[in-house]
Design a protein around this motif. Sequence first.
Motif, PDB file in Angstrom:
ATOM      1  N   THR A 252      47.872  42.334  39.466  1.00 36.55           N
ATOM      2  CA  THR A 252      46.746  42.162  38.546  1.00 36.55           C
ATOM      3  C   THR A 252      45.435  42.694  39.112  1.00 36.55           C
ATOM      4  O   THR A 252      44.378  42.447  38.550  1.00 36.55           O
ATOM      5  CB  THR A 252      46.543  40.674  38.191  1.00 36.55           C
ATOM      6  OG1 THR A 252      46.146  39.965  39.372  1.00 36.55           O
ATOM      7  CG2 THR A 252      47.803  40.044  37.619  1.00 36.55           C
ATOM      8  N   VAL A 253      45.522  43.428  40.224  1.00 38.11           N
ATOM      9  CA  VAL A 253      44.288  43.792  40.935  1.00 38.11           C
ATOM     10  C   VAL A 253      43.345  44.672  40.101  1.00 38.11           C
ATOM     11  O   VAL A 253      42.133  44.651  40.304  1.00 38.11           O
ATOM     12  CB  VAL A 253      44.631  44.445  42.300  1.00 38.11           C
ATOM     13  CG1 VAL A 253      45.295  45.791  42.102  1.00 38.11           C
ATOM     14  CG2 VAL A 253      43.384  44.573  43.161  1.00 38.11           C
ATOM     15  N   PHE A 254      43.887  45.410  39.145  1.00 36.80           N
ATOM     16  CA  PHE A 254      43.002  46.223  38.292  1.00 36.80           C
ATOM     17  C   PHE A 254      42.264  45.363  37.268  1.00 36.80           C
ATOM     18  O   PHE A 254      41.383  45.828  36.577  1.00 36.80           O
ATOM     19  CB  PHE A 254      43.798  47.335  37.599  1.00 36.80           C
ATOM     20  CG  PHE A 254      44.165  48.455  38.523  1.00 36.80           C
ATOM     21  CD1 PHE A 254      43.351  49.582  38.614  1.00 36.80           C
ATOM     22  CD2 PHE A 254      45.302  48.392  39.327  1.00 36.80           C
ATOM     23  CE1 PHE A 254      43.673  50.618  39.479  1.00 36.80           C
ATOM     24  CE2 PHE A 254      45.629  49.414  40.190  1.00 36.80           C
ATOM     25  CZ  PHE A 254      44.819  50.537  40.277  1.00 36.80           C
ATOM     26  N   GLY A 255      42.668  44.119  37.172  1.00 35.62           N
ATOM     27  CA  GLY A 255      42.019  43.205  36.224  1.00 35.62           C
ATOM     28  C   GLY A 255      40.966  42.330  36.876  1.00 35.62           C
ATOM     29  O   GLY A 255      40.420  41.430  36.240  1.00 35.62           O
ATOM     30  N   VAL A 256      40.672  42.595  38.143  1.00 33.57           N
ATOM     31  CA  VAL A 256      39.660  41.793  38.838  1.00 33.57           C
ATOM     32  C   VAL A 256      38.285  42.121  38.282  1.00 33.57           C
ATOM     33  O   VAL A 256      37.877  43.274  38.235  1.00 33.57           O
ATOM     34  CB  VAL A 256      39.688  42.091  40.353  1.00 33.57           C
ATOM     35  CG1 VAL A 256      38.567  41.335  41.052  1.00 33.57           C
ATOM     36  CG2 VAL A 256      41.030  41.727  40.947  1.00 33.57           C
ATOM     37  N   THR A 257      37.578  41.069  37.810  1.00 31.07           N
ATOM     38  CA  THR A 257      36.245  41.344  37.258  1.00 31.07           C
ATOM     39  C   THR A 257      35.145  40.628  38.025  1.00 31.07           C
ATOM     40  O   THR A 257      33.980  40.767  37.719  1.00 31.07           O
ATOM     41  CB  THR A 257      36.171  40.928  35.775  1.00 31.07           C
ATOM     42  OG1 THR A 257      36.532  39.542  35.676  1.00 31.07           O
ATOM     43  CG2 THR A 257      37.108  41.756  34.927  1.00 31.07           C
ATOM     44  N   TYR A 258      35.553  39.806  39.001  1.00 19.07           N
ATOM     45  CA  TYR A 258      34.546  39.157  39.855  1.00 19.07           C
ATOM     46  C   TYR A 258      35.237  38.608  41.097  1.00 19.07           C
ATOM     47  O   TYR A 258      36.460  38.574  41.162  1.00 19.07           O
ATOM     48  CB  TYR A 258      33.814  38.036  39.101  1.00 19.07           C
ATOM     49  CG  TYR A 258      34.699  36.885  38.687  1.00 19.07           C
ATOM     50  CD1 TYR A 258      34.821  35.763  39.510  1.00 19.07           C
ATOM     51  CD2 TYR A 258      35.428  36.917  37.493  1.00 19.07           C
ATOM     52  CE1 TYR A 258      35.644  34.715  39.148  1.00 19.07           C
ATOM     53  CE2 TYR A 258      36.254  35.871  37.125  1.00 19.07           C
ATOM     54  CZ  TYR A 258      36.358  34.777  37.951  1.00 19.07           C
ATOM     55  OH  TYR A 258      37.178  33.732  37.614  1.00 19.07           O
ATOM     56  N   MET A 259      34.430  38.201  42.072  1.00 21.37           N
ATOM     57  CA  MET A 259      34.944  37.576  43.287  1.00 21.37           C
ATOM     58  C   MET A 259      34.268  36.221  43.433  1.00 21.37           C
ATOM     59  O   MET A 259      33.101  36.078  43.100  1.00 21.37           O
ATOM     60  CB  MET A 259      34.564  38.390  44.535  1.00 21.37           C
ATOM     61  CG  MET A 259      35.101  39.784  44.580  1.00 21.37           C
ATOM     62  SD  MET A 259      36.863  39.797  44.916  1.00 21.37           S
ATOM     63  CE  MET A 259      36.856  39.328  46.633  1.00 21.37           C
ATOM     64  N   VAL A 260      35.044  35.242  43.948  1.00 23.02           N
ATOM     65  CA  VAL A 260      34.419  33.949  44.244  1.00 23.02           C
ATOM     66  C   VAL A 260      34.685  33.592  45.693  1.00 23.02           C
ATOM     67  O   VAL A 260      35.825  33.692  46.156  1.00 23.02           O
ATOM     68  CB  VAL A 260      34.975  32.813  43.364  1.00 23.02           C
ATOM     69  CG1 VAL A 260      34.073  31.583  43.467  1.00 23.02           C
ATOM     70  CG2 VAL A 260      35.099  33.249  41.926  1.00 23.02           C
ATOM     71  N   ILE A 261      33.625  33.200  46.396  1.00 26.33           N
ATOM     72  CA  ILE A 261      33.812  32.765  47.776  1.00 26.33           C
ATOM     73  C   ILE A 261      33.455  31.290  47.895  1.00 26.33           C
ATOM     74  O   ILE A 261      32.681  30.752  47.098  1.00 26.33           O
ATOM     75  CB  ILE A 261      32.989  33.617  48.773  1.00 26.33           C
ATOM     76  CG1 ILE A 261      31.494  33.504  48.487  1.00 26.33           C
ATOM     77  CG2 ILE A 261      33.437  35.067  48.724  1.00 26.33           C
ATOM     78  CD1 ILE A 261      30.641  34.237  49.500  1.00 26.33           C
ATOM     79  N   ALA A 262      34.044  30.654  48.879  1.00 27.73           N
ATOM     80  CA  ALA A 262      33.789  29.232  49.105  1.00 27.73           C
ATOM     81  C   ALA A 262      32.371  29.042  49.631  1.00 27.73           C
ATOM     82  O   ALA A 262      31.849  29.927  50.305  1.00 27.73           O
ATOM     83  CB  ALA A 262      34.794  28.684  50.115  1.00 27.73           C
ATOM     84  N   ASN A 327      32.552  26.264  43.576  1.00 24.73           N
ATOM     85  CA  ASN A 327      32.945  24.983  44.182  1.00 24.73           C
ATOM     86  C   ASN A 327      34.448  24.823  44.276  1.00 24.73           C
ATOM     87  O   ASN A 327      34.936  24.004  45.035  1.00 24.73           O
ATOM     88  CB  ASN A 327      32.325  23.810  43.407  1.00 24.73           C
ATOM     89  CG  ASN A 327      32.821  23.737  41.966  1.00 24.73           C
ATOM     90  OD1 ASN A 327      33.429  24.681  41.455  1.00 24.73           O
ATOM     91  ND2 ASN A 327      32.569  22.618  41.316  1.00 24.73           N
ATOM     92  N   TYR A 328      35.195  25.578  43.504  1.00 27.66           N
ATOM     93  CA  TYR A 328      36.642  25.352  43.470  1.00 27.66           C
ATOM     94  C   TYR A 328      37.398  26.175  44.502  1.00 27.66           C
ATOM     95  O   TYR A 328      38.615  26.061  44.610  1.00 27.66           O
ATOM     96  CB  TYR A 328      37.200  25.591  42.057  1.00 27.66           C
ATOM     97  CG  TYR A 328      37.200  27.033  41.583  1.00 27.66           C
ATOM     98  CD1 TYR A 328      36.055  27.590  41.043  1.00 27.66           C
ATOM     99  CD2 TYR A 328      38.347  27.815  41.647  1.00 27.66           C
ATOM    100  CE1 TYR A 328      36.052  28.898  40.587  1.00 27.66           C
ATOM    101  CE2 TYR A 328      38.364  29.119  41.202  1.00 27.66           C
ATOM    102  CZ  TYR A 328      37.219  29.654  40.670  1.00 27.66           C
ATOM    103  OH  TYR A 328      37.211  30.938  40.213  1.00 27.66           O
ATOM    104  N   VAL A 329      36.691  26.999  45.235  1.00 25.95           N
ATOM    105  CA  VAL A 329      37.375  27.755  46.277  1.00 25.95           C
ATOM    106  C   VAL A 329      37.312  26.967  47.580  1.00 25.95           C
ATOM    107  O   VAL A 329      36.257  26.488  47.980  1.00 25.95           O
ATOM    108  CB  VAL A 329      36.743  29.149  46.450  1.00 25.95           C
ATOM    109  CG1 VAL A 329      37.420  29.893  47.589  1.00 25.95           C
ATOM    110  CG2 VAL A 329      36.867  29.924  45.155  1.00 25.95           C
ATOM    111  N   GLY A 336      39.330  31.995  52.195  1.00 26.33           N
ATOM    112  CA  GLY A 336      38.141  31.327  51.664  1.00 26.33           C
ATOM    113  C   GLY A 336      37.464  32.137  50.573  1.00 26.33           C
ATOM    114  O   GLY A 336      36.321  31.881  50.219  1.00 26.33           O
ATOM    115  N   ALA A 337      38.195  33.110  50.070  1.00 25.24           N
ATOM    116  CA  ALA A 337      37.653  33.938  48.991  1.00 25.24           C
ATOM    117  C   ALA A 337      38.790  34.278  48.031  1.00 25.24           C
ATOM    118  O   ALA A 337      39.933  34.444  48.468  1.00 25.24           O
ATOM    119  CB  ALA A 337      37.064  35.231  49.550  1.00 25.24           C
TER     120      ALA A 337
END
Length: 825
Positions: A252-262, A327-329, A336-337
């Motif tokens: 699904t990597v082409f569907g990544v639209t954002y990143m979340v880090i802890a 907060n959920y990461v 941690g990301a």
Amino acid sequence: MIDRYNFHEIEAKWQNHWESTNLYAQQEKDNLPRYYCLEMFPYPSGRLHMGHVRVYSIGDVIARSKRMQGYNVLHPMAWDAFGLPAENAAIQHGIHPHKWTWSNIDHMKQELKKLGFSYDWSREYATCDPTYYKWTQWLFLFLYKHGLAYRKRAAVNWCPSCATVLANEQVVAGLCERCDTAAEKADLEQWFFRITDYADRLLDELDKLEGWPEKVKAMQANWIGRSHGTEIIFGIEGFDDKLPVFTTRPDTVFGVTYMVIAPEHPLVGKLIAGQENEAEIRAFVKEILSQDEITRTSEETEKKGMFTGRYAVNPLNNEQIPILIGNYVVGGYGTGAVMGVPAHDHRDFAFAKEYGLLVKTVIVPEVVTEGAKTGEAYVDDGVLTGSGQFTGLTSQEAKEKITAHLKKSGQGGPKVNYRLRDWLISRQRYWGTPIPIVYCEKCGTVPVPEEDLPVLLPTDVEFRPTGRSPLVDCDEFVSTSCPKCGGPARRETDTMDTFIDSSWYFLRYTDPHNTESPFAKKKADAWMPVDQYIGGVEHAILHLLYSRFFQMVLADYGMVDADIPFESLLAQGMVLQDGAKMSKSKGNVVDPDRIVAQYGADTARLFILFASPPERDLEWSDEGVEGAYRFINRVWRLVVEYVDLIKDVPRDMPEELGPRERELRRIVHGSVKKITSDIFDRYSFNTAISAIMELVNGLYQYKDIPTGKQDLGVVREAIELLLLVLAPFTPHVAEELWHRLGHSESIHRQLWPAYDEAATKAEEITIVVQVNGKVRDRVVVPAGSETEAVKERVLAQPRVQEYVANKTIVKTVVVPGKLVNIVVK
RNA sequence: GCCCGCUUAGCUCAGUAGGUAGAGCACCAUCCUUGUAAGUUGGGGGUCGUUGGUUCGAAUCCGACAGCGGGCUCCA
């Protein structure tokens, strides 16, 4: 004068006799096959509770019955004597932990003795004794020497109530497993055991544990939490730093639209530095970090995020995507990301909706179904779309190809992740094994040399609930000299997690008085692994996982041959009262001492074994105890009334027996057969006891015959067999009655009785007669009748005639010795 | 949400190659003692959670569903 069942007298008499004749002490010399039967040792909390009575009763039946089968049985007992309650008692009541612990041990040992368990007390020890913890320290150094013990600064779990750090395994749903206080995070330098080095083996070798319950194995597998996936290294716009993530869905990597880090991610500070809303973001991060683990990871807690103002770069399509803090990461898992793929993950989808992030579909179902759901994520596998060179591949193919591509281009590759983390073993408490380490200004961290062990726990310390070990303030303990350079040095003041004490205690039993090493390899190899281990399922992860780890390490470095500690595991159920676990706070505790005083140990044991199969929960019942007591009395009267009649009767069976004698022998030998298989094949003690009760009923019926017409040889045989099968359950009364029959050797030295297979066969058999599967009649035929003869008999029955009249017999099913079914139309 | 276990007599539970539904306790009666307490013998009581299927025949095997209990879970 009536000869009544006086358990007080009988139990005291035989307990003393067994002890003075060393009946259960192990003979190392003999050449019988060995059997190691072990129950989890108790923490000396003060008094025994019913859970103890249950686990030790189960173990004792196994130990005693195995001895009767001719095994050389090791059945030891000791004390898991380090732990917090002792120290809390010191703080609250001013009693020294040493004194408190030993007085509890004295008391509980008396309680165990009164229950008549067949322990080899010559192997007893306590983990708080220097002669034991010297070797716990030795084993710590052993692990240290092999690179499996190390010190690092880390965010660790802290229990404010217990005032110490905790291992991950000791935090259950965010709460301290001991006191249920919410665990906090603390950043501390602590000692760890490298259990993660063994993660794969601890998981894969669960298959070796054939005698373990599936449930326990599933819990351990779950805890280790191995997850095969892919690491993808994202770039960060304007920085040289990289942002690796772990995913099980590289397709699904082409569907990544954002990143979340802890919020605890190490790059947080760097990324937000200089942003115009830096203060606001900092406040947000601080707020999340101030929450305790349960609140933060609760299902109900709303997913929150905040944009950092920075962008990551997708290594596969070079797209720039926003980096958020969420907060959920969880900081401690994976990197941690996480990458956000809202189109194909429920959580990401909800999050993206909330924050107006892009949803980009890159997977479509292989078979397009009508009315496909819109407005939610498609999380199943499918076919890739909009994914560059990978478009058109199935998810399975794409996972492999994308991972391979990443590896080739140095932007990631296959990665295995574990939930299991290294075992944090430092405790900021007094009543535990001191960690044998010295810190020298010149030489750094120096292990205490083996010849200087044990590092003794000082006794003259002050107990205050300060949140740090009393050892810190004990100068004569702390100040020492460096073993290497002789210069001034400080001792480590933390003690070890008490689960270390119990991770090798089963090995110490094989050689409990060794002063040269924890145990001699030869002796350990003679007994290990434990053949049957018995204990509560609450240790499914903690103690049982740690023990497996220790045993693997010790086997790897040649200390012992066996690489598994316990061959078979019986996880016994809880003792309940009114459907709830007995506990002081609920006020539903039944005191074992009271039951033993009122009914005797044999009754207590018999009830607890009869009331439920071992692995199931047991509902306490006062009536049931009464019933067990009545049953023992019934056995008592039966035997006592026969004693004078049968004492001198010869044991050999006459050639010809009457029908009632043959019937009695059928019951007796049939019962012994069932009891034997219930005990040895199934650990089904409740049904074995039930069969013993039926056997006693059979004897009482025979007793109704006028004495002159009874065959006393058959009675003698029946009663001796009854006492023998009863011996593992109610050892005292069985021993007493055995001796009254004229035997001089202990019943617990006898061999388990064989049964006469021929005697179990009935001479006449009742055949059930069915018509179209419904029971309509029954006929009695001689055993071994021919099928055709039985058929004829059945068809001749008037009742059968009624049902068969005017109908066609389609088929006749004959099950030899059991039933005939006539199918009519 | 996922995984596991359980559901049989009033209660606690057995039921082990599909073939007569059973122990203990409680209950009722009987006898013995009838100074309690205890004891003896016998008895009543179950559409085996619901529902489909396989089978001559299912408490038992298979599939759904329900109820109860336990474990795991923002694990990426």
